[in-house]
Design a protein around this motif. Structure first.
Motif, PDB file in Angstrom:
ATOM      1  N   VAL A 155      47.896 -57.951  19.817  1.00 18.09           N
ATOM      2  CA  VAL A 155      49.009 -58.822  20.215  1.00 18.09           C
ATOM      3  C   VAL A 155      50.055 -58.092  21.062  1.00 18.09           C
ATOM      4  O   VAL A 155      51.101 -58.652  21.400  1.00 18.09           O
ATOM      5  CB  VAL A 155      49.694 -59.478  18.979  1.00 18.09           C
ATOM      6  CG1 VAL A 155      48.690 -60.357  18.241  1.00 18.09           C
ATOM      7  CG2 VAL A 155      50.275 -58.441  18.031  1.00 18.09           C
ATOM      8  N   ASP A 185      58.847 -65.919  16.774  1.00 19.53           N
ATOM      9  CA  ASP A 185      59.125 -67.000  17.735  1.00 19.53           C
ATOM     10  C   ASP A 185      60.618 -67.108  18.079  1.00 19.53           C
ATOM     11  O   ASP A 185      60.994 -67.867  18.962  1.00 19.53           O
ATOM     12  CB  ASP A 185      58.541 -68.344  17.263  1.00 19.53           C
ATOM     13  CG  ASP A 185      59.020 -68.744  15.896  1.00 19.53           C
ATOM     14  OD1 ASP A 185      60.039 -68.181  15.433  1.00 19.53           O
ATOM     15  OD2 ASP A 185      58.382 -69.607  15.264  1.00 19.53           O
ATOM     16  N   ASP A 204      60.270 -61.018  29.715  1.00 18.93           N
ATOM     17  CA  ASP A 204      60.901 -62.289  30.098  1.00 18.93           C
ATOM     18  C   ASP A 204      62.331 -62.379  29.586  1.00 18.93           C
ATOM     19  O   ASP A 204      63.195 -62.984  30.215  1.00 18.93           O
ATOM     20  CB  ASP A 204      60.110 -63.466  29.492  1.00 18.93           C
ATOM     21  CG  ASP A 204      59.042 -63.963  30.439  1.00 18.93           C
ATOM     22  OD1 ASP A 204      58.987 -63.462  31.589  1.00 18.93           O
ATOM     23  OD2 ASP A 204      58.255 -64.837  30.024  1.00 18.93           O
ATOM     24  N   GLN A 216      50.182 -57.029  24.294  1.00 23.80           N
ATOM     25  CA  GLN A 216      50.514 -57.544  25.625  1.00 23.80           C
ATOM     26  C   GLN A 216      51.326 -58.845  25.535  1.00 23.80           C
ATOM     27  O   GLN A 216      52.282 -59.031  26.307  1.00 23.80           O
ATOM     28  CB  GLN A 216      49.244 -57.749  26.460  1.00 23.80           C
ATOM     29  CG  GLN A 216      49.509 -58.156  27.900  1.00 23.80           C
ATOM     30  CD  GLN A 216      50.257 -57.079  28.688  1.00 23.80           C
ATOM     31  OE1 GLN A 216      49.851 -55.926  28.735  1.00 23.80           O
ATOM     32  NE2 GLN A 216      51.385 -57.450  29.296  1.00 23.80           N
ATOM     33  N   ASP A 217      50.965 -59.717  24.607  1.00 23.08           N
ATOM     34  CA  ASP A 217      51.719 -60.969  24.439  1.00 23.08           C
ATOM     35  C   ASP A 217      53.175 -60.686  24.072  1.00 23.08           C
ATOM     36  O   ASP A 217      54.103 -61.274  24.632  1.00 23.08           O
ATOM     37  CB  ASP A 217      51.091 -61.836  23.339  1.00 23.08           C
ATOM     38  CG  ASP A 217      49.795 -62.489  23.810  1.00 23.08           C
ATOM     39  OD1 ASP A 217      49.498 -62.415  25.021  1.00 23.08           O
ATOM     40  OD2 ASP A 217      49.080 -63.061  22.959  1.00 23.08           O
ATOM     41  N   ALA A 218      53.369 -59.776  23.120  1.00 22.31           N
ATOM     42  CA  ALA A 218      54.728 -59.412  22.710  1.00 22.31           C
ATOM     43  C   ALA A 218      55.488 -58.819  23.888  1.00 22.31           C
ATOM     44  O   ALA A 218      56.648 -59.165  24.141  1.00 22.31           O
ATOM     45  CB  ALA A 218      54.681 -58.427  21.548  1.00 22.31           C
ATOM     46  N   CYS A 219      54.820 -57.969  24.623  1.00 24.22           N
ATOM     47  CA  CYS A 219      55.424 -57.323  25.794  1.00 24.22           C
ATOM     48  C   CYS A 219      55.894 -58.366  26.809  1.00 24.22           C
ATOM     49  O   CYS A 219      57.006 -58.279  27.342  1.00 24.22           O
ATOM     50  CB  CYS A 219      54.396 -56.371  26.407  1.00 24.22           C
ATOM     51  SG  CYS A 219      54.843 -55.705  28.004  1.00 24.22           S
ATOM     52  N   ASP A 220      55.064 -59.361  27.072  1.00 23.03           N
ATOM     53  CA  ASP A 220      55.420 -60.398  28.057  1.00 23.03           C
ATOM     54  C   ASP A 220      56.688 -61.153  27.649  1.00 23.03           C
ATOM     55  O   ASP A 220      57.559 -61.416  28.484  1.00 23.03           O
ATOM     56  CB  ASP A 220      54.257 -61.384  28.233  1.00 23.03           C
ATOM     57  CG  ASP A 220      53.033 -60.723  28.871  1.00 23.03           C
ATOM     58  OD1 ASP A 220      53.177 -59.628  29.437  1.00 23.03           O
ATOM     59  OD2 ASP A 220      51.932 -61.320  28.793  1.00 23.03           O
ATOM     60  N   ILE A 221      56.779 -61.479  26.367  1.00 23.91           N
ATOM     61  CA  ILE A 221      57.980 -62.183  25.873  1.00 23.91           C
ATOM     62  C   ILE A 221      59.216 -61.297  26.049  1.00 23.91           C
ATOM     63  O   ILE A 221      60.273 -61.749  26.499  1.00 23.91           O
ATOM     64  CB  ILE A 221      57.814 -62.556  24.379  1.00 23.91           C
ATOM     65  CG1 ILE A 221      56.629 -63.522  24.192  1.00 23.91           C
ATOM     66  CG2 ILE A 221      59.101 -63.162  23.824  1.00 23.91           C
ATOM     67  CD1 ILE A 221      56.237 -63.752  22.733  1.00 23.91           C
TER      68      ILE A 221
END
Lengths: 218, 218
Positions: B164, B142, B174, B166-171
């Motif tokens: 997980v 986080d 960003d 795709q979620d890590a990739c999005d962060i």
């Protein structure tokens, strides 16, 4: 031509073609799970950012023929790729070096799903010896020759530190191993009938560093 | 053509050429250590089981020109390859996922020698958080967005479990990451200006399983 490329000629497929087949298989399986019965070469090509003609040429090595304007039946296509890759059979292998990389490979479910059967692992360090929850038992390296012979392992995955790579390789070859997947940065000396595939992370890293300053929208 | 191949065109080198350069560099460095001042394309080709014409074509992308019947001065050749690969500069990266594979990559001295500067790692598991002897400090996931921004990391090495990814990739995207070295088996969705290089072990395994029954002397 490399020794491995010469071998590839015997199966009438180039190494780059063989390397692309697993990604096709993944795309086709996903389409099947989404409820599709057929898939076109164009759809596979778009998903993987390849040329459709390339995809059709690659798939032809498996013996499958698509229907014009319709595509390939997904179940036939999956069987054809898996059969060509020998992923419907059992491939006995040992891991040599049970450190972080060796342990990571032991836990790689995808390889297990494709027939990789890890029958033993070996290490020099006392504290890595013993059974594993997510992998094969780790034996002392001095039992390697004997175990490889009795378990009839065909493939050795080499994840030892580079300075001991050639010694480990020699023991494996003596014990009858004819394929070595080499994750060290050593160029191994092996007899003519032993195939070595080197997995070199530096080559992937090179692509990233060269393209580092290119950036921007295409 | 893949997005990464289109980018490669901007540096006038194909992806296969870029991927082969690290092995040339290794051969040339070994020859230098053995006391040689010059090396010919033919010698490099023989060591790597490639065609000499291929080696000379590949090396030409670095701007170096060999002397007929003599070869390349080893020190010039090493500098030319390293400069082309951007291996003489510092490349700030983070590792996302500090399990076995992430830890193996942290300890990979070869990448560090080529400019990979691991400034932080991230993980979900409480018991992996903290400083490492052979790698960067591991932070809770986080804190990833904030840390990536403040450390100005350019590259993210993704070694998280696939669910997980795709979620890590999005962060990461960003937070400004524009290159992702993807060791998961997920095809990541990213904006146009983000480059993803997927490292797929299944493709190496496919080469081994296809050639499994070919065997024998060439």
């Amino acid at each position: 031509m490399t020794r491995i490329a010469q071998h590839a000629k015997k199966v009438s497929a180039s190494i780059p073609t063989i390397r692309r087949l697993p990604s096709y298989l993944q795309v086709v399986k996903r389409h099947m799970m989404e409820g599709h019965d057929v898939i076109s070469g164009t759809v596979i090509a778009e998903e993987l950012e390849l040329e459709a003609i390339q995809v059709r040429k690659d798939l032809a090595v498996t013996g499958i023929v698509g229907k014009p304007r319709v595509g390939y039946p997904v179940d036939d296509l999956i069987s054809a790729i898996e059969r060509f890759l020998n992923w419907d059979s059992n491939f006995k292998a040992v891991i040599v070096g049970a450190g972080n990389l060796g342990s990571a490979l032991m836990g790689y479910a995808e390889l297990r799903d494709h027939g990789l059967n890890l029958v033993a692992a070996f290490d020099l360090s006392e504290n890595r010896i013993g059974p594993r929850a997510n992998g094969p038992t780790v034996y002392p390296i001095d039992q390697m020759g004997e175990k490889v012979r009795s378990l009839k392992a065909e493939l050795a995955i080499l994840t030892v530190p580079s300075p001991v790579a050639q010694d480990a390789c020699d023991i494996l070859v003596d014990a009858g191993i004819r394929q070595i997947w080499n994750f060290t940065n050593v160029r191994l000396r092996v007899p003519e009938d032993v195939l070595v595939l080197r997995e070199d992370l530096s080559s992937g890293f090179a692509v990233l560093t060269v393209l580092r300053n290119v950036g921007g929208q295409l």
